[in-house]
Design a protein around this motif. Structure first.
Motif, PDB file in Angstrom:
ATOM      1  N   LEU A 190       0.840  -1.200   0.000  1.00 28.76           N
ATOM      2  CA  LEU A 190       0.000   0.000   0.000  1.00 28.76           C
ATOM      3  C   LEU A 190       0.876   1.250   0.000  1.00 28.76           C
ATOM      4  O   LEU A 190       1.895   1.307   0.695  1.00 28.76           O
ATOM      5  CB  LEU A 190      -0.889   0.024   1.255  1.00 28.76           C
ATOM      6  CG  LEU A 190      -1.813   1.229   1.429  1.00 28.76           C
ATOM      7  CD1 LEU A 190      -2.927   1.201   0.381  1.00 28.76           C
ATOM      8  CD2 LEU A 190      -2.397   1.260   2.837  1.00 28.76           C
ATOM      9  N   VAL A 191       0.462   2.251  -0.781  1.00 28.91           N
ATOM     10  CA  VAL A 191       1.043   3.596  -0.710  1.00 28.91           C
ATOM     11  C   VAL A 191      -0.112   4.584  -0.583  1.00 28.91           C
ATOM     12  O   VAL A 191      -1.033   4.580  -1.400  1.00 28.91           O
ATOM     13  CB  VAL A 191       1.890   3.942  -1.952  1.00 28.91           C
ATOM     14  CG1 VAL A 191       2.494   5.333  -1.807  1.00 28.91           C
ATOM     15  CG2 VAL A 191       2.982   2.901  -2.176  1.00 28.91           C
ATOM     16  N   VAL A 192      -0.062   5.411   0.457  1.00 34.07           N
ATOM     17  CA  VAL A 192      -1.099   6.416   0.693  1.00 34.07           C
ATOM     18  C   VAL A 192      -0.519   7.801   0.424  1.00 34.07           C
ATOM     19  O   VAL A 192       0.560   8.135   0.929  1.00 34.07           O
ATOM     20  CB  VAL A 192      -1.637   6.352   2.133  1.00 34.07           C
ATOM     21  CG1 VAL A 192      -2.693   7.450   2.352  1.00 34.07           C
ATOM     22  CG2 VAL A 192      -2.226   4.986   2.441  1.00 34.07           C
ATOM     23  N   VAL A 209      -3.066  13.454  -7.409  1.00 35.58           N
ATOM     24  CA  VAL A 209      -2.893  12.197  -8.151  1.00 35.58           C
ATOM     25  C   VAL A 209      -4.117  11.299  -7.953  1.00 35.58           C
ATOM     26  O   VAL A 209      -4.032  10.085  -8.140  1.00 35.58           O
ATOM     27  CB  VAL A 209      -1.596  11.470  -7.731  1.00 35.58           C
ATOM     28  CG1 VAL A 209      -0.379  12.286  -8.128  1.00 35.58           C
ATOM     29  CG2 VAL A 209      -1.591  11.161  -6.230  1.00 35.58           C
ATOM     30  N   ALA A 210      -5.257  11.884  -7.579  1.00 36.60           N
ATOM     31  CA  ALA A 210      -6.459  11.083  -7.326  1.00 36.60           C
ATOM     32  C   ALA A 210      -6.889  10.316  -8.572  1.00 36.60           C
ATOM     33  O   ALA A 210      -7.311   9.148  -8.477  1.00 36.60           O
ATOM     34  CB  ALA A 210      -7.595  11.982  -6.834  1.00 36.60           C
ATOM     35  N   ILE A 220      -3.871   4.701  -2.455  1.00 35.12           N
ATOM     36  CA  ILE A 220      -5.033   5.405  -1.913  1.00 35.12           C
ATOM     37  C   ILE A 220      -4.685   6.880  -1.797  1.00 35.12           C
ATOM     38  O   ILE A 220      -3.603   7.230  -1.312  1.00 35.12           O
ATOM     39  CB  ILE A 220      -5.437   4.862  -0.528  1.00 35.12           C
ATOM     40  CG1 ILE A 220      -6.097   3.490  -0.651  1.00 35.12           C
ATOM     41  CG2 ILE A 220      -6.378   5.822   0.200  1.00 35.12           C
ATOM     42  CD1 ILE A 220      -6.468   2.856   0.690  1.00 35.12           C
ATOM     43  N   VAL A 221      -5.583   7.740  -2.245  1.00 34.86           N
ATOM     44  CA  VAL A 221      -5.471   9.184  -2.022  1.00 34.86           C
ATOM     45  C   VAL A 221      -6.517   9.572  -0.997  1.00 34.86           C
ATOM     46  O   VAL A 221      -7.697   9.227  -1.134  1.00 34.86           O
ATOM     47  CB  VAL A 221      -5.657   9.970  -3.331  1.00 34.86           C
ATOM     48  CG1 VAL A 221      -5.849  11.460  -3.050  1.00 34.86           C
ATOM     49  CG2 VAL A 221      -4.454   9.771  -4.247  1.00 34.86           C
ATOM     50  N   LEU A 222      -6.095  10.279   0.043  1.00 33.49           N
ATOM     51  CA  LEU A 222      -6.978  10.675   1.139  1.00 33.49           C
ATOM     52  C   LEU A 222      -7.222  12.176   1.062  1.00 33.49           C
ATOM     53  O   LEU A 222      -6.288  12.959   0.870  1.00 33.49           O
ATOM     54  CB  LEU A 222      -6.342  10.317   2.487  1.00 33.49           C
ATOM     55  CG  LEU A 222      -7.193  10.480   3.738  1.00 33.49           C
ATOM     56  CD1 LEU A 222      -8.327   9.464   3.750  1.00 33.49           C
ATOM     57  CD2 LEU A 222      -6.331  10.329   4.992  1.00 33.49           C
ATOM     58  N   ARG A 223      -8.491  12.579   1.205  1.00 26.97           N
ATOM     59  CA  ARG A 223      -8.846  13.998   1.190  1.00 26.97           C
ATOM     60  C   ARG A 223      -9.695  14.316   2.423  1.00 26.97           C
ATOM     61  O   ARG A 223     -10.433  13.464   2.916  1.00 26.97           O
ATOM     62  CB  ARG A 223      -9.635  14.363  -0.075  1.00 26.97           C
ATOM     63  CG  ARG A 223      -9.005  13.957  -1.381  1.00 26.97           C
ATOM     64  CD  ARG A 223      -7.676  14.650  -1.642  1.00 26.97           C
ATOM     65  NE  ARG A 223      -7.782  16.076  -1.823  1.00 26.97           N
ATOM     66  CZ  ARG A 223      -7.980  16.685  -2.996  1.00 26.97           C
ATOM     67  NH1 ARG A 223      -8.135  15.963  -4.094  1.00 26.97           N
ATOM     68  NH2 ARG A 223      -8.025  17.998  -3.078  1.00 26.97           N
ATOM     69  N   SER A 224      -9.609  15.573   2.883  1.00 26.40           N
ATOM     70  CA  SER A 224     -10.368  15.990   4.068  1.00 26.40           C
ATOM     71  C   SER A 224     -11.274  17.150   3.702  1.00 26.40           C
ATOM     72  O   SER A 224     -10.807  18.238   3.378  1.00 26.40           O
ATOM     73  CB  SER A 224      -9.424  16.424   5.194  1.00 26.40           C
ATOM     74  OG  SER A 224     -10.140  16.983   6.262  1.00 26.40           O
ATOM     75  N   LEU A 225     -12.579  16.934   3.748  1.00 26.75           N
ATOM     76  CA  LEU A 225     -13.527  18.003   3.456  1.00 26.75           C
ATOM     77  C   LEU A 225     -13.611  19.010   4.608  1.00 26.75           C
ATOM     78  O   LEU A 225     -13.809  20.200   4.390  1.00 26.75           O
ATOM     79  CB  LEU A 225     -14.903  17.410   3.184  1.00 26.75           C
ATOM     80  CG  LEU A 225     -15.015  16.550   1.917  1.00 26.75           C
ATOM     81  CD1 LEU A 225     -16.367  15.868   1.865  1.00 26.75           C
ATOM     82  CD2 LEU A 225     -14.796  17.391   0.679  1.00 26.75           C
ATOM     83  N   GLY A 226     -13.464  18.531   5.831  1.00 28.68           N
ATOM     84  CA  GLY A 226     -13.547  19.435   6.975  1.00 28.68           C
ATOM     85  C   GLY A 226     -12.507  20.530   6.921  1.00 28.68           C
ATOM     86  O   GLY A 226     -12.783  21.698   7.213  1.00 28.68           O
ATOM     87  N   TYR A 238     -12.862  11.779   2.634  1.00 30.45           N
ATOM     88  CA  TYR A 238     -13.085  10.680   1.694  1.00 30.45           C
ATOM     89  C   TYR A 238     -11.752  10.189   1.154  1.00 30.45           C
ATOM     90  O   TYR A 238     -10.719  10.879   1.236  1.00 30.45           O
ATOM     91  CB  TYR A 238     -14.006  11.108   0.547  1.00 30.45           C
ATOM     92  CG  TYR A 238     -13.445  12.158  -0.390  1.00 30.45           C
ATOM     93  CD1 TYR A 238     -12.900  11.798  -1.631  1.00 30.45           C
ATOM     94  CD2 TYR A 238     -13.490  13.507  -0.061  1.00 30.45           C
ATOM     95  CE1 TYR A 238     -12.413  12.761  -2.501  1.00 30.45           C
ATOM     96  CE2 TYR A 238     -13.013  14.473  -0.933  1.00 30.45           C
ATOM     97  CZ  TYR A 238     -12.468  14.097  -2.146  1.00 30.45           C
ATOM     98  OH  TYR A 238     -11.979  15.055  -3.008  1.00 30.45           O
ATOM     99  N   LEU A 239     -11.754   8.986   0.630  1.00 30.64           N
ATOM    100  CA  LEU A 239     -10.579   8.438  -0.034  1.00 30.64           C
ATOM    101  C   LEU A 239     -10.952   8.062  -1.458  1.00 30.64           C
ATOM    102  O   LEU A 239     -12.116   7.803  -1.767  1.00 30.64           O
ATOM    103  CB  LEU A 239     -10.004   7.246   0.723  1.00 30.64           C
ATOM    104  CG  LEU A 239     -10.844   5.968   0.896  1.00 30.64           C
ATOM    105  CD1 LEU A 239     -10.865   5.104  -0.358  1.00 30.64           C
ATOM    106  CD2 LEU A 239     -10.288   5.148   2.068  1.00 30.64           C
TER     107      LEU A 239
END
Length: 496
Positions: A190-192, A209-210, A220-226, A238-239
């Motif tokens: 895994l690479v995040v 790079v989503a 996995i690309v991780l994003r934070s809406l907050g 969301y990821l």
């Protein structure tokens, strides 16, 4: 503000700062007067109109169950032009980090430090080996992708995480570097790529790079809406990954893990795209202005950032924990001291980007606590003798004529009450032979010999001749500075 009650809360936690609500309860009726430079929110979004609409629906939002996560995710994907099969939404990015660790990290994980604490703490809590590569301060904490790949190979790590931009320093890899890193680590489990703050970068959307993550089996690309929307309290992130990876996480998430506030905001976003884009432009503008303003403080180093926060190194002799406590108790300013971040120390602060009036309040408070007077603007009327500065003298500047002896820095364990109640602190006489070198590099020579007292230990310093105009901060701070090899750092910290 009840300084001792409030600041004691910081010593009761070892991982993060106490919440704004905890601080507010401890501060009592004056809680609303705290200016928050700790929590990295977007100060311009949601708009006042959006808050009014949310307030008008408060009873409805709190009364009824939210829709399913699938319904909310489908609306978010419609707005972002993503395939719902490649997305999993969580109750904050921290919930997703937890499930990523439980489901996809088998034995070891590599991560550069300092970084977001959950990427080191979460795997260790579940018994994984965490391989930490220390980012070099000499390069402005910039991550070199090739160096990280070599580190992963040398340690035999089976998973890797890169925060882009990184928290707390705001360092950013360009898209080509991230893709190269993903190519070279294609054989890992895994690479995040944690892009939680990428929306605040100057070229954020084109750096993501989503779109590539959905094509790779281990990314996995991780994003934070907050963070992006300035709504940490809503808790939503969301990821993005290929359908198999995203599906594994989605299947493990609890039912109704998203709340009605999250649903309401997501369904409002389509009407406010323009306001959101404008909020990001304003944060980028404020980041440049705040960088310039803080760079005017003698001895303070501001590192290049592409986040909505700045990572700063305090002048020699300043203790971040003491500064944090006094800023809050005496000036109602809350900052993030980084002594409990792995790879950092109490010499560093992370300061959230805020509008100009708040920055002026921060700078004025730091000047009073660090130097005992304003140093970047015409000095105001003389301060009462009871006000005790944190540093014995202003690095790179002559002391006020009326101040013949420099007071010593107060011990880190003590906390000053509000200025009016502070007793004068007598100067300390220190023998020259008691000088003890510090690990941190001392300030470069800029003038006549002088003595700086740091945490009770004198340090040899130099002060400019009286009447001689002080050079620009960068030149004064870095006489004899050797190029780091990183252009962004060298622009802020130029050579002689």
């Amino acid at each position: 503000m009840a300084g001792s009650d409030v600041t004691a809360l910081f010593r009761a936690t070892t991982a993060h700062s106490p919440s704004y609500f905890t601080l507010g309860r401890a501060a009592g009726a004056r809680a609303g007067e705290i200016v928050d430079f700790c929590i990295p929110c977007n100060p311009y979004f949601p708009t006042p109109d959006m808050f009014d609409r949310l307030g008008g629906r408060l009873r409805e939002i709190l009364t009824y169950y939210p829709s399913s996560a699938d319904t909310i995710t489908a609306e978010l994907c419609r707005l972002l032009d993503l395939n719902p099969q490649t997305v999993a939404m969580g109750n904050g990015s921290t919930e997703l980090i937890t499930w990523i660790d439980h489901l996809l990290v088998r034995e070891s994980l590599a991560v550069p430090v300092p970084t977001f604490g959950r990427w080191t703490d979460q795997p260790m809590e579940t018994g994984k080996r965490v391989d930490m590569m220390l980012l070099p301060e000499a390069r402005g904490f910039a991550l070199e992708a090739a160096s990280f790949v070599r580190f992963v190979r040398s340690r035999g790590s089976r998973a890797a995480v890169v925060c882009n931009p990184n928290n707390p320093d705001g360092g950013l890899l360009d898209r080509g570097e991230v893709l190269s890193l993903l190519d070279q680590l294609h054989d890992l489990d895994l690479v995040v790529v944690d892009e939680s703050f990428l929306e605040f970068a100057d070229d954020g959307p084109r750096t993501s790079v989503a779109q590539e993550a959905v094509l790779r089996p281990n990314v996995i690309v991780l994003r934070s809406l907050g963070k992006n929307f300035g709504l940490h309290g809503v808790r939503f992130g969301y990821l993005v990954a290929n359908p198999q990876l995203a599906g594994r996480v989605r299947a493990a998430l609890p039912k109704w893990n998203l709340n009605s506030f999250a649903e309401t905001v997501v369904f409002m976003l389509g009407e406010h795209r323009q306001e959101y884009a404008e909020s990001l432009r304003r944060v980028c503008r404020d980041r440049g202005d705040m960088t310039a303003r803080l760079s005017g403080l003698p001895g303070l180093t501001v590192y290049p950032s592409q986040g909505n926060f700045l990572y700063v190194r305090l002048p020699e002799g300043a203790d971040g924990a003491v500064l944090r406590d006094r800023l809050l108790a005496e000036h109602g300013v809350l900052v993030r001291e980084c002594g409990n971040k792995i790879g950092s120390s109490s010499r560093f602060l992370r300061l959230v980007v805020r509008p100009e009036p708040d920055v002026e309040r921060l700078v004025g408070a730091m000047e009073q606590v660090l130097y005992g007077r304003r140093v970047t603007a015409p000095p105001p009327a003389p301060e009462p003798a009871a006000v005790r500065p944190m540093l014995a003298s202003v690095p790179g500047a002559a002391p006020p004529a009326a101040r013949h002896a420099a007071p010593a820095l107060r011990p880190a364990q003590s906390l000053a009450p509000p200025a009016a109640a502070v007793e004068p602190f007598p100067p300390r006489a220190v023998a020259p032979e008691s000088v003890v070198p510090r690990a941190a590099a001392p300030l470069p020579p800029t003038g006549l010999e002088g003595t700086v007292v740091a945490a009770g230990v004198p340090l040899e310093g130099r002060l400019p001749e009286p009447g001689v105009q002080r050079p620009g901060l960068a030149r004064a701070m870095t006489a004899g500075y050797t190029s780091s090899g990183t252009p962004a750092v060298d622009r802020l910290i130029p050579g002689p």
